[in-house]
Design an enzyme around this catalytic site. Structure first.
Site, PDB file in Angstrom:
ATOM      1  N   HIS A 140      33.681  51.570  37.318  1.00 16.25           N
ATOM      2  CA  HIS A 140      34.657  50.947  36.427  1.00 16.25           C
ATOM      3  C   HIS A 140      33.935  50.532  35.147  1.00 16.25           C
ATOM      4  CE1 HIS A 140      37.744  49.761  39.743  1.00 16.25           C
ATOM      5  NE2 HIS A 140      37.198  50.939  39.986  1.00 16.25           N
ATOM      6  N   GLU A 161      33.721  47.802  33.458  1.00 20.22           N
ATOM      7  CA  GLU A 161      32.987  46.542  33.518  1.00 20.22           C
ATOM      8  C   GLU A 161      31.687  46.696  34.300  1.00 20.22           C
ATOM      9  OE1 GLU A 161      37.454  45.521  33.579  1.00 20.22           O
ATOM     10  OE2 GLU A 161      36.139  47.103  34.329  1.00 20.22           O
ATOM     11  N   CYS A 199      39.619  44.090  37.736  1.00 20.80           N
ATOM     12  CA  CYS A 199      40.087  44.162  39.116  1.00 20.80           C
ATOM     13  C   CYS A 199      39.147  43.347  40.004  1.00 20.80           C
ATOM     14  CB  CYS A 199      40.130  45.621  39.560  1.00 20.80           C
ATOM     15  SG  CYS A 199      38.485  46.336  39.828  1.00 20.80           S
ATOM     16  N   CYS A 232      35.476  44.438  39.804  1.00 23.85           N
ATOM     17  CA  CYS A 232      34.794  44.080  38.559  1.00 23.85           C
ATOM     18  C   CYS A 232      34.538  42.577  38.476  1.00 23.85           C
ATOM     19  CB  CYS A 232      35.611  44.568  37.371  1.00 23.85           C
ATOM     20  SG  CYS A 232      35.728  46.374  37.356  1.00 23.85           S
TER      21      CYS A 232
END
Length: 161
Positions: free
Chosen positions: A59, A61, A89, A92
């Protein structure tokens, strides 16, 4: 804990995260971007590389956190701020917690992501305890269960974290 940056600075880094997210879509990636600003003021960006790298943990992040930690030579990013194009999410958020990031700012929220087909609502329900059947997790105690921790405690050269 870092002090809150001025609104203009927050906006600049959030807009940077948004720009790299848009560019990532045109490059075939997901619509997520992130920027980590470390305590020394250096910036480290990341974009969603899940489908590109076949890595479900890539992801934006997490990618930005990995870059910041590698560049700083330290897994502890205390004093850092994470700016994300969208609400992080649970994965993250957990990565930011483990990295000891001080603050997180995001632009779009999880509902905007859901409207675009990225619906993490099920994961939030799971962590709220409402959907345990999504992924059953069970404990099996074995006589050797504590051996890795004993080895850790006995290792005088361990790096605490």
């Amino acid at each position: 804990m870092t002090t809150q940056p001025p609104a203009q600075v927050i906006g600049e880094f959030l807009n940077q995260a948004i720009r790299i997210a848009v560019r990532n879509v045109s490059d075939g990636g997901g619509p997520f971007g992130a920027v980590v600003v470390t305590a020394d003021g250096r910036t480290h960006d990341g974009v969603n590389r899940v489908t590109r790298d076949n890595d479900p943990t890539a992801h934006a992040e997490v990618v930005a956190i990995r870059k910041a930690a590698a560049a700083s030579g330290n897994f502890d990013l205390s004093g850092a701020v994470l700016y994300a194009s969208c609400e992080p999410c649970p994965l993250c958020l957990a990565a930011a917690l483990w990295a000891r990031v001080d603050r997180v700012y995001f632009a779009a929220d999880r509902h905007s992501a859901a409207a675009a087909g990225f619906d993490d609502a099920l994961f939030y329900e799971y962590f709220d305890g409402d959907r345990p059947e999504l992924m059953p997790v069970s404990h099996t105690d074995l006589p050797a269960s504590d051996l890795p921790f004993q080895a850790w405690r006995d290792n005088p050269d361990r790096t605490e974290y």
